[in-house]
Design an enzyme around this catalytic site. Sequence first.
Site, short mmCIF file in Angstrom:
data_model
loop_
_atom_site.label_atom_id
_atom_site.label_comp_id
_atom_site.label_asym_id
_atom_site.label_seq_id
_atom_site.Cartn_x
_atom_site.Cartn_y
_atom_site.Cartn_z
N ASP A 85 -32.93 11.14 14.95
CA ASP A 85 -34.66 11.50 15.44
C ASP A 85 -33.95 12.76 17.20
O ASP A 85 -32.70 12.17 17.42
CB ASP A 85 -34.80 10.65 16.26
N GLU A 184 -48.14 7.55 12.71
CA GLU A 184 -47.74 6.64 14.19
C GLU A 184 -48.98 6.22 14.85
O GLU A 184 -49.58 7.56 15.26
CB GLU A 184 -47.27 6.95 15.13
O1 KIV Z 1 -38.08 6.15 17.18
C1 KIV Z 1 -37.70 5.79 16.25
O2 KIV Z 1 -37.89 4.02 15.76
C2 KIV Z 1 -40.15 6.12 15.29
C3 KIV Z 1 -40.27 5.42 14.61
C4 KIV Z 1 -41.12 4.41 14.85
C5 KIV Z 1 -41.07 6.14 13.29
O3 KIV Z 1 -40.33 7.51 15.51
#
Ligand code: KIV
Length: 283
Positions: A85, A184
């Site tokens: 991420d 989401e």
């Molecule tokens: O950071 C995370 O865990 C997410 C998920 C909720 C998709 O972005």
Amino acid sequence: MRKKVTIPDLFDKKKKNEKIVMITSYDYPMTQIVSEAEIDIILVGDSLGMVVQGRDSTVPVTMDEMVYHCKCVMRANPSCFVVGDMPFLSYEVSAQEAVKNAGRLMKEGGVDGVKLEGGVRVADKVEAIVKAGIPVMGHIGLTPQSVSLLGGFKVQGKDIDSARKIVEDAIALEQAGVFSIVLECVPSGLAEIITKRVSVPTIGIGAGPYCDGQVLVLHDLLGLFRRFRPKFVKAYIDLYDIILKTLIDYREEVKEGKFPTSEHSFSMNEEVLKTLKEEYLKA
Ligand code: KIV
């Protein structure tokens, strides 16, 4: 062992109507288990800011922290496709910075692709990252990094204008070259329309059953995060209580002298022991 999951495998699943399963993971031991469970995609999510670091939101998570957790996950050598991420403000400022930071997650963190939040507003950044050879997963609907702007963790796309905007976001991401889109906290009917409209797999969280796949935060699914539980979370087990009971058992056994026994102790030659006792314990 299962062969490594690839992007073509994910598209194949969408084509065959087979559900894609995704879960977050942030460290080595849990990743080993997630991989053995043959989950398709691991997300090293910035949700770690809340469920691992105990922060109130994902906003303060840094690039260095994400790289650290990606490295921990990749040391388990998972057969899942692993997505790192991109934290808040690591991709918004310029396409150049977005490519540089996405590259860090891949080169230093070792992940297979990256995820970032936003649709139309970040399409140019997505395009630049994809052009650099880095697979990108989009994330629209409720985007936790913009929680302040959105006025809280709320369902998005309930009225016609905001629903249209989310469909347009999905189309912009598809055109920018994402390999998948997380939806989401949107109504399930809207998620169904987007899933049918775009060619890339959609992964839902709080987006109902019609997405091509589902994702949950690992600590929510295991019942380890108690601060709040959104409606869309299903806790499959209450590990918090199981771990609590285990630790109390350990505490009591140590206090009562029941642990360790000879089973968990090392012995030594009786003669050596006798000599040591005579030398050190006799007054
Ligand atoms: O950071 C995370 O865990 C997410 C998920 C909720 C998709 O972005």
